[in-house]
Design a protein around this motif. Structure first.
Motif, PDB file in Angstrom:
ATOM      1  N   VAL A  68      38.131   3.381 105.321  1.00  0.00           N
ATOM      2  CA  VAL A  68      38.697   3.859 103.916  1.00  0.00           C
ATOM      3  C   VAL A  68      37.469   3.804 103.186  1.00  0.00           C
ATOM      4  O   VAL A  68      37.356   5.028 102.640  1.00  0.00           O
ATOM      5  N   LYS A  69      36.625   2.959 102.911  1.00  0.00           N
ATOM      6  CA  LYS A  69      35.405   3.168 102.032  1.00  0.00           C
ATOM      7  C   LYS A  69      34.622   4.097 102.625  1.00  0.00           C
ATOM      8  O   LYS A  69      33.929   5.137 101.843  1.00  0.00           O
ATOM      9  N   ILE A  70      34.372   4.094 103.937  1.00  0.00           N
ATOM     10  CA  ILE A  70      33.482   5.496 104.607  1.00  0.00           C
ATOM     11  C   ILE A  70      34.147   6.754 104.077  1.00  0.00           C
ATOM     12  O   ILE A  70      33.300   7.451 103.657  1.00  0.00           O
ATOM     13  N   GLY A  71      35.316   6.817 104.377  1.00  0.00           N
ATOM     14  CA  GLY A  71      36.205   8.040 104.280  1.00  0.00           C
ATOM     15  C   GLY A  71      36.177   8.535 102.651  1.00  0.00           C
ATOM     16  O   GLY A  71      35.743   9.758 102.308  1.00  0.00           O
ATOM     17  N   VAL A  72      36.294   7.576 101.882  1.00  0.00           N
ATOM     18  CA  VAL A  72      36.363   7.862 100.524  1.00  0.00           C
ATOM     19  C   VAL A  72      34.758   8.395 100.086  1.00  0.00           C
ATOM     20  O   VAL A  72      34.765   9.466  99.431  1.00  0.00           O
ATOM     21  N   ALA A 100      32.317   9.635 102.087  1.00  0.00           N
ATOM     22  CA  ALA A 100      32.198  10.852 102.519  1.00  0.00           C
ATOM     23  C   ALA A 100      32.856  12.066 101.905  1.00  0.00           C
ATOM     24  O   ALA A 100      32.265  13.007 102.206  1.00  0.00           O
ATOM     25  N   GLY A 101      33.968  11.807 101.422  1.00  0.00           N
ATOM     26  CA  GLY A 101      34.728  12.881 100.817  1.00  0.00           C
ATOM     27  C   GLY A 101      34.334  13.065  99.485  1.00  0.00           C
ATOM     28  O   GLY A 101      34.442  14.257  99.252  1.00  0.00           O
ATOM     29  N   ALA A 111      31.681  12.370  98.185  1.00  0.00           N
ATOM     30  CA  ALA A 111      30.028  12.995  97.869  1.00  0.00           C
ATOM     31  C   ALA A 111      30.058  14.333  97.896  1.00  0.00           C
ATOM     32  O   ALA A 111      29.598  15.039  96.942  1.00  0.00           O
ATOM     33  N   PRO A 112      30.534  15.149  99.014  1.00  0.00           N
ATOM     34  CA  PRO A 112      30.424  16.779  98.752  1.00  0.00           C
ATOM     35  C   PRO A 112      31.107  17.314  97.626  1.00  0.00           C
ATOM     36  O   PRO A 112      30.622  18.295  97.066  1.00  0.00           O
ATOM     37  N   LEU A 113      32.204  16.493  97.394  1.00  0.00           N
ATOM     38  CA  LEU A 113      33.000  17.240  96.172  1.00  0.00           C
ATOM     39  C   LEU A 113      31.768  16.986  94.933  1.00  0.00           C
ATOM     40  O   LEU A 113      32.040  18.037  94.144  1.00  0.00           O
ATOM     41  N   ILE A 114      31.396  16.043  94.729  1.00  0.00           N
ATOM     42  CA  ILE A 114      30.618  15.653  93.696  1.00  0.00           C
ATOM     43  C   ILE A 114      29.423  16.669  93.601  1.00  0.00           C
ATOM     44  O   ILE A 114      29.219  17.186  92.553  1.00  0.00           O
ATOM     45  N   MET A 115      28.794  16.704  94.704  1.00  0.00           N
ATOM     46  CA  MET A 115      27.677  17.850  94.791  1.00  0.00           C
ATOM     47  C   MET A 115      27.986  18.922  94.598  1.00  0.00           C
ATOM     48  O   MET A 115      27.466  19.773  93.873  1.00  0.00           O
TER      49      MET A 115
END
Lengths: 380, 224, 418
Positions: free
Chosen positions: C29-33, C35-36, C38-42
C-alpha cells in the motif's frame, strides 16, 4: 589586452556555440576554446543570415530599399529608415519639412526606447533569468509598437520615413496617445531598475565583466552606448546635430569602467534622456507645415523617376546601437551605383574576443548580450 | 544593504503576481501599492487584438460597382516598383495584341500576388496612380502549402471599395476625394465617346453584332 | 476525523486481510501510494510553476487544455511518451538509458520517510535525517552518468558543474541539519516534528539561519534558479540533459521536480513544524474556499456546485475539528515551492565560480557559526543566551558579508555631457 597564456599541461576543449544556440541572438556562432571553463580563444563566425542587401539595393530604386532597411536591425526599423532618408537627402540636396523632422525625431527616440528595453531584457535572459525582465520590457515595448502601428501601419517593419519627411501624416489622437505613453515610461523604468540595478546577483554577474578599455574602443571604432560606457563623449546627435536635434535639451550619459554593467546602465540613462527629448518634441510639434516636402512627396509617388545628381555621400545617424551610416554613390541614374551600410552591430562585434578572453563561458554569453547585436544587421 | 536588492526584485515580481488577480488588485490598492500591470496578453483565437486603422497586411485590388469594374488598368507600375517582385500582371489583349477595354479601361487578365514573397511594405499602394490597390488588414491567411495556396490570383484579390471604406474609413475618404474629379471627367469623356460612337455606328449597323459574342466570351473566361 | 481519514482507511482495509498477508500488504500500500502520488505531484508542479511564473510576467500561462489549463500536464505527458527517443551516435547506450532511472529512484525513495501528517509517515526510520541526506546525494551520480554517456560537450560540461555544485552544497546543507539534531537529540523525522509542537524551529535564531541555509542549499542541490548552473539554458543549451528526448527527458524532469518537492518537504519537516499548525477550525478554511470558488470566473457551474457541496458536507461532518495535519503539511510545502518558483521568476543565475564561492566562503562559515549558536541555545536556555545568539548571528553576518566583498558594495558614478 594581453592574450591569455595557456599552461603547457592543460588540455583544451573546443566548444561550438551556435549557430543554433538559445542565446546567440539569432544565427551567430562562436567557436570558443576553453581551458576548464575559461575562454582562451574565441572565434566569431558570421554570415549565416547574409541576404545580400547591399547588392540588391544597387539593383533597384532608392525608395525601394526602404523596406529592406527595416529588416537590417529589425528592432529599430524607424532609425534605419531615418539613416537612409538622411543619406538620400544629402545626396540629392533635399530639405525635409519641419513637421516631418519632428515626427522623425519622435519616431527615432521611441525606437531608442524600444531597442534599449528589449536589449536589456535579452541581456537578462542571457544571464539566465526566466524571461521576467524580458517580458516586462516587451510589455512596455508593445505600447510603443502600437504607436508605430497606428502611424505607419506596421509594428516592426515600419517603412515610414521617406526623403523629405515621412510617408503619411500622424493619425488623429496619436500625439495624445504618445504623450500618455511617454509620461508613463519613467515609472516603468523605475520598476525595471528596481528589479535589476541593485540586484546583487546581477551586479555580481556584470560588474567588471567584459571590460572594454577606452583606447581599444576608440581604435576599433566602437560607437553607441558601448563606446559611451567607456567614458567617451561621442554621440552623433550632438556631433552632427542632424535633423533638428539642436532644438532639444538633453545630456549624453557616460560610464567609467566600460564593463557590462556600465553598458546596461548607460542604456537605462539614455532612455531617461530620450524620454526628455520626446516630451519636448511632443510639446513643440505643430501642423504649420506638411508632413513631407512636395519634392519628397513626388519622389515617394514615383520612385523610378528620382535621379539624384552624380556624386557620393555618407549619411549617418546615432541609431540605438551606434553609428548607422549609409554610403551612397550616384551615377545619375535612378539606381544607386554603390550602396553600403555601416552597421553598428557588426563593428561593435569585432572586439568580442578581446572582451571575452580570460572570462568564463557564462560571461561570454553575457558580454555578447551586452554588445547588443541583431544578426540582421551584422550579416545584412 | 547587501541582500536588499534581491528582496526588492522579489517584491516587484510578487506585486505583479498579485496584481493579476481581481482580489489582488483590490488588496494592493488597499495597502496603497501600485497595482501592477495585470494580465497584458490576450487569449488569441477567442480574443483578438484591436488593430489600428492604418494596420496593413497584404494588398488587395479595389473594384467599385462590380468585380468587372476594377480600378486596375494593368499599367504594371506596381509590378516594376515592388521591391521583392511578387506581383505579376498580364493585360487582357485580343488576338491581334491590342489591349481590350472594359468600362473604357484596359484591365488585367492575370494579376497574381505571391503573398509568401510579399513583405507588406505598401510601396505598390504609394505608387499606384489609380488607387486601384490598397492594403488589407486581414492577417489570417495561413494555409497548408506555399505554392498555389499562397499565390493569390485576381479573383481572390478583388474586394469592393465598400469593404475598403469599412476597414479604413479615413484613407477611403481621402481616396474618394481624390477620385471624384477624375470620375466626373471620365464620365463626361465616356458620354462624349458614346455619343461619338453612336454617331459612327449609325452608318454600319451590322458591325456590333460581330463584336458581341466575342465580348461575352471574354467575360465568361474572366469569371471562371 | 478528516485528520486521520487516510490512516483509518488504511487500517480498515488491512484489517480485512488475513493475518499472514498484513505486513506485505501494508508495504505494498505504501509503495503504491508513493508511486501513484509522485507522478501526480510532479505533473501538477510543472503546471503550478508555469502558472505562477506566467502570472509574475503578466501572462495567463497554460489555459488551452482544460479549465485553467489543468489538463496541460496530461497533454505534455502524452506528448513526451509519443516522442522519438534519440540516443546520440557514439553514446554509451546503457548508461544513457540508466541515468534518468538512477536519478528518479532516489527521488522517490526520499518520499519514504517524509511525515505527511499525524501518523502518516510511511516509514519512521530512527536515522531518517541521515537517510535523506544519503539518498538525496545519489542524484549527482545520475547527472554525471547522463552527461558523460551522452558523448557531447555541453552535457559533459553541465555534468561537471553539477558534481562540483552538489558536493559543495551538501556540506552547508548537512551542517544546517546538525543544529536540529543537537537540539532535539533525535534523527527520526517524526520525532523532530513532534519536538516542534511548542515552537517551530524557524522562530529561533539558530533555526532561522539554519532554515534559510538548508533551503538555499536544497535549491542548489536540485539545480534550480539561481543555482541552475548544470542546466544553464542560455549557456549550455540544456546542460546534462541536452541529448535527451522523449520519455527519458520527462524522467529527468520528474526527478528534478520530485527532488524539489522533497527539499521543500524536508525544510518544512525540519524547521517549519512539519504537519503541525495552529488549531483553526476546518469550516473557516472551507468557507474561504467556498467564497473563492463562488467568485471564480472561469469555473463551470457544475464544478462550482459540486466543489461547494463537497466542502459544505465535509465541514458539517467534521464540525469542530481543526484543519487536518496533512493539509498543513502540503500547504507549507507548496508555499516553499512557491518561493522556489518565485526565485525562478525573479533571478538570473550565478556564475560557476561565484556559486562555489557562495557555498564555501559564505554558507559554510555561517553554518559553523550557527552550530555555535545552537550550542548556546541548548546550554543557556535563558534571555541572556538568546541575546548572545542574536548578537553572534548579526556580527558574523556583517563580518562575512564584508569579507566576501560582494559587488553590491561597489559604487558607480555616471557623468553626463551637455
Amino acid at each position: 589586452m594581453s592574450r591569455i597564456t595557456i599552461p603547457e599541461e592543460s588540455e583544451l576543449l573546443e566548444l561550438n556555440l551556435g549557430p543554433q544556440h538559445p542565446s546567440t541572438h539569432g544565427v551567430f556562432r562562436m567557436i570558443a576554446t576553453l581551458d576548464g571553463e575559461t575562454i582562451v580563444k574565441l572565434k566569431p563566425v558570421l554570415g549565416y543570415m547574409h541576404r545580400n542587401h547591399e547588392k540588391i539595393a544597387e539593383e533597384m530604386s532608392y525608395i525601394a530599399s526602404f523596406p529592406y532597411t527595416d529588416r537590417l536591425d529589425y528592432l529599430c526599423s524607424m532609425s534605419n529608415n531615418l539613416g537612409l532618408a538622411i543619406a538620400i537627402e544629402q545626396l540629392a540636396g533635399l530639405e525635409a519639412s519641419e513637421r516631418g523632422e519632428y515626427i522623425r525625431v519622435i519616431m527615432a527616440e521611441l525606437t531608442r526606447l524600444v531597442n534599449h528595453t528589449a536589449v536589456t531584457g535579452f541581456l537578462l535572459n542571457d544571464m539566465g533569468a526566466f524571461g521576467t525582465p524580458l517580458l516586462y520590457a516587451f510589455r512596455e515595448r508593445e505600447k510603443i509598437l502600437d504607436l508605430f502601428e497606428a502611424a505607419s501601419g506596421s509594428r516592426m517593419m515600419c517603412n515610414y520615413i521617406r526623403p523629405g519627411g515621412v510617408r503619411a501624416d500622424l493619425p488623429e489622437g496619436w500625439l495624445d496617445q504618445a504623450k500618455a505613453i511617454v509620461k508613463a515610461f519613467p515609472k516603468f523604468l523605475d520598476e525595471f531598475e528596481g528589479l535589476l540595478s541593485e540586484n546583487e546577483i546581477i551586479r555580481q554577474r556584470t560588474l567588471n565583466v567584459g571590460v572594454l578599455p577606452q583606447e581599444l574602443a576608440i581604435n576599433a571604432s566602437i560607437t553607441g552606448p558601448m563606446l559611451r560606457a567607456t567614458g567617451v563623449d561621442y554621440d552623433i546627435r550632438k556631433v552632427d546635430n542632424y535633423s533638428i536635434y539642436d532644438r532639444f535639451k538633453y545630456r549624453v550619459p557616460m560610464g567609467q569602467v566600460g564593463d557590462v554593467y556600465d553598458r546596461y546602465y548607460v542604456r537605462i540613462l539614455e532612455m531617461r534622456e530620450s524620454v526628455s527629448i520626446l516630451q519636448q518634441a511632443l510639446d513643440d510639434i505643430n501642423d504649420a507645415s506638411p508632413y513631407i516636402s512636395p519634392k519628397g512627396k513626388a519622389i515617394a509617388k514615383a520612385p523610378r523617376t528620382f535621379k539624384p545628381p552624380k556624386g557620393e555621400t555618407y549619411g549617418r545617424i546615432e541609431s540605438p546601437k551606434g553609428e548607422l551610416g549609409y554610403h551612397l554613390v550616384s551615377d545619375g541614374s535612378n539606381k544607386p551605383y554603390k550602396y553600403h551600410v555601416r552597421a553598428p552591430s557588426f563593428i561593435n562585434l569585432t572586439i568580442l574576443e578581446d572582451m571575452c578572453l580570460g572570462h568564463k563561458v557564462a560571461d561570454a554569453i553575457v558580454i555578447l548580450g551586452s554588445v547588443d547585436i541583431v544578426l540582421g544587421e551584422v550579416d545584412r | 544593504m547587501t541582500g536588499f536588492g534581491v528582496l526588492r526584485g522579489m517584491g516587484i515580481t510578487l506585486r505583479q503576481f498579485i496584481g493579476t488577480y481581481r482580489f489582488g488588485k483590490w488588496f494592493l490598492k488597499l495597502i496603497g501599492l501600485d497595482e501592477g500591470s495585470g494580465i497584458t496578453t490576450v487569449a488569441y483565437p477567442e480574443v483578438k487584438q484591436k488593430h489600428a486603422e492604418n494596420f496593413r497586411y497584404f494588398p488587395f485590388l479595389v473594384y467599385d460597382e462590380s468585380p468587372e469594374d476594377m480600378r486596375c488598368v494593368a499599367c504594371k507600375i506596381c509590378e516594376q516598383e515592388c521591391p521583392p517582385q511578387c506581383i505579376h500582371i498580364t493585360m487582357e489583349k485580343d488576338e491581334k495584341g491590342a489591349p481590350t477595354k472594359k468600362f473604357g479601361r484596359t484591365y488585367p487578365a492575370q494579376f497574381d500576388i505571391d503573398v509568401s514573397i510579399c513583405m507588406s511594405c505598401r510601396i505598390c499602394v504609394d505608387v499606384c496612380p489609380f488607387d486601384a490597390i490598397e492594403m488589407d488588414n486581414d492577417y489570417e491567411v495561413a494555409d497548408y502549402g506555399r505554392g498555389p495556396e499562397m499565390n493569390f490570383n485576381r479573383d481572390k484579390l478583388l474586394k469592393s471599395a465598400e469593404y475598403f471604406g469599412k476597414i479604413k474609413p479615413t484613407e477611403h475618404a481621402e481616396v474618394e476625394a481624390r477620385l471624384e474629379p477624375k470620375r466626373a471627367k471620365a464620365k463626361a469623356a465616356a458620354a462624349a465617346a458614346a455619343a461619338k460612337a453612336a454617331e459612327a455606328a449609325k452608318p454600319a449597323e451590322d458591325k456590333p453584332a460581330d463584336e458581341d459574342p466575342s465580348d461575352a466570351g471574354s467575360d465568361k473566361g474572366d469569371a471562371s | 476525523m478528516i485528520d486521520q481519514a487516510f490512516v483509518n482507511l488504511n487500517s480498515t482495509l488491512l484489517g480485512a486481510l488475513p493475518e499472514v498477508l498484513r505486513p506485505w500488504a501494508a508495504g505494498l500500500v505504501k509503495i503504491g501510494v508513493i508511486a501513484g502520488l509522485a507522478p501526480l505531484i510532479m505533473m501538477y508542479l510543472t503546471w503550478f510553476e508555469r502558472k505562477v511564473i506566467a502570472r509574475m510576467q503578466n501572462r495567463l500561462g497554460p489555459d488551452r487544455v482544460g479549465i485553467y489549463g489543468l489538463k496541460q500536464p496530461l497533454a505534455d505527458g502524452l506528448k513526451m511518451l509519443m516522442k522519438e527517443d534519440i540516443v546520440p551516435e557514439g553514446a554509451d547506450k546503457l548508461m544513457h538509458t540508466l541515468a534518468p532511472l538512477v536519478a528518479l529512484i532516489p527521488a522517490l525513495l526520499l518520499f519514504l520517510v517524509l511525515p505527511f501528517g499525524r501518523n502518516m509517515a510511511p516509514l519512521d526510520l530512527n536515522i531518517g535525517v541521515l537517510y535523506t541526506l544519503a539518498v538525496g546525494s545519489i542524484g549527482s551520480y545520475a547527472v554525471f552518468m547522463g552527461g558523460w554517456a551522452s558523448r557531447s560537450k555541453f552535457p559533459v560540461m553541465g555534468a561537471m558543474r553539477t558534481v562540483a555544485q552538489i558536493v559543495s552544497y551538501e556540506i552547508p546543507g548537512a551542517l544546517a541539519v546538525i543544529t536540529v539534531i543537537m537540539v532535539t537529540g533525535t534523527m527520526s523525522l517524526v520525532s523532530i516534528v513532534e519536538a516542534q509542537s511548542q515552537w517551530w524551529f524557524v522562530l529561533t535564531p539558530w533555526g532561522f539561519i539554519g532554515a534559510i541555509i538548508f533551503f538555499l542549499s536544497g535549491v542548489a542541490e536540485v539545480n534550480r534558479t539561481p543555482f541552475d548552473m548544470p542546466e544553464a539554458e542560455s549557456e549550455l543549451v540544456g546542460g546534462f540533459h541536452t541529448e535527451y528526448s522523449g520519455m527519458k527527458f520527462a524522467l529527468w524532469y520528474m526527478a528534478e521536480f520530485l527532488e524539489s518537492f522533497a527539499v521543500c518537504a524536508l525544510t518544512v519537516t525540519l524547521f517549519l513544524g512539519g504537519w503541525q499548525g495552529p488549531a483553526i477550525p476546518f469550516w473557516v478554511l472551507a468557507a474561504v474556499l467556498v467564497i473563492i470558488m463562488a467568485m471564480a470566473k472561469r469555473l463551470p457551474i457544475v464544478a462550482k456546485v459540486m466543489g461547494i457541496g463537497a466542502l459544505v458536507a465535509l465541514s458539517v461532518v467534521s464540525f469542530g475539528e481543526a484543519i487536518p495535519s496533512w493539509l498543513w503539511f502540503f500547504t507549507k510545502t507548496y508555499s516553499l515551492m512557491f518561493v522556489m518558483v518565485w526565485f525562478r521568476g525573479t533571478f538570473p543565475r550565478l556564475r560557476v565560480d561565484q556559486l562555489m564561492g557562495f557555498a564555501w566562503k559564505f554558507l559554510l562559515p555561517l553554518t559553523l557559526v550557527n552550530i555555535v549558536i545552537a550550542g548556546i541555545w541548548v546550554a543557556m536556555p535563558s534571555v541572556v543566551g538568546v541575546l548572545l545568539d542574536v548578537v553572534i548571528a548579526l556580527v558574523s553576518l556583517v563580518v562575512l558579508v564584508k569579507l566576501n566583498q560582494p559587488a553590491s558594495l561597489e559604487k558607480r558614478t555616471y557623468t553626463f555631457a551637455e
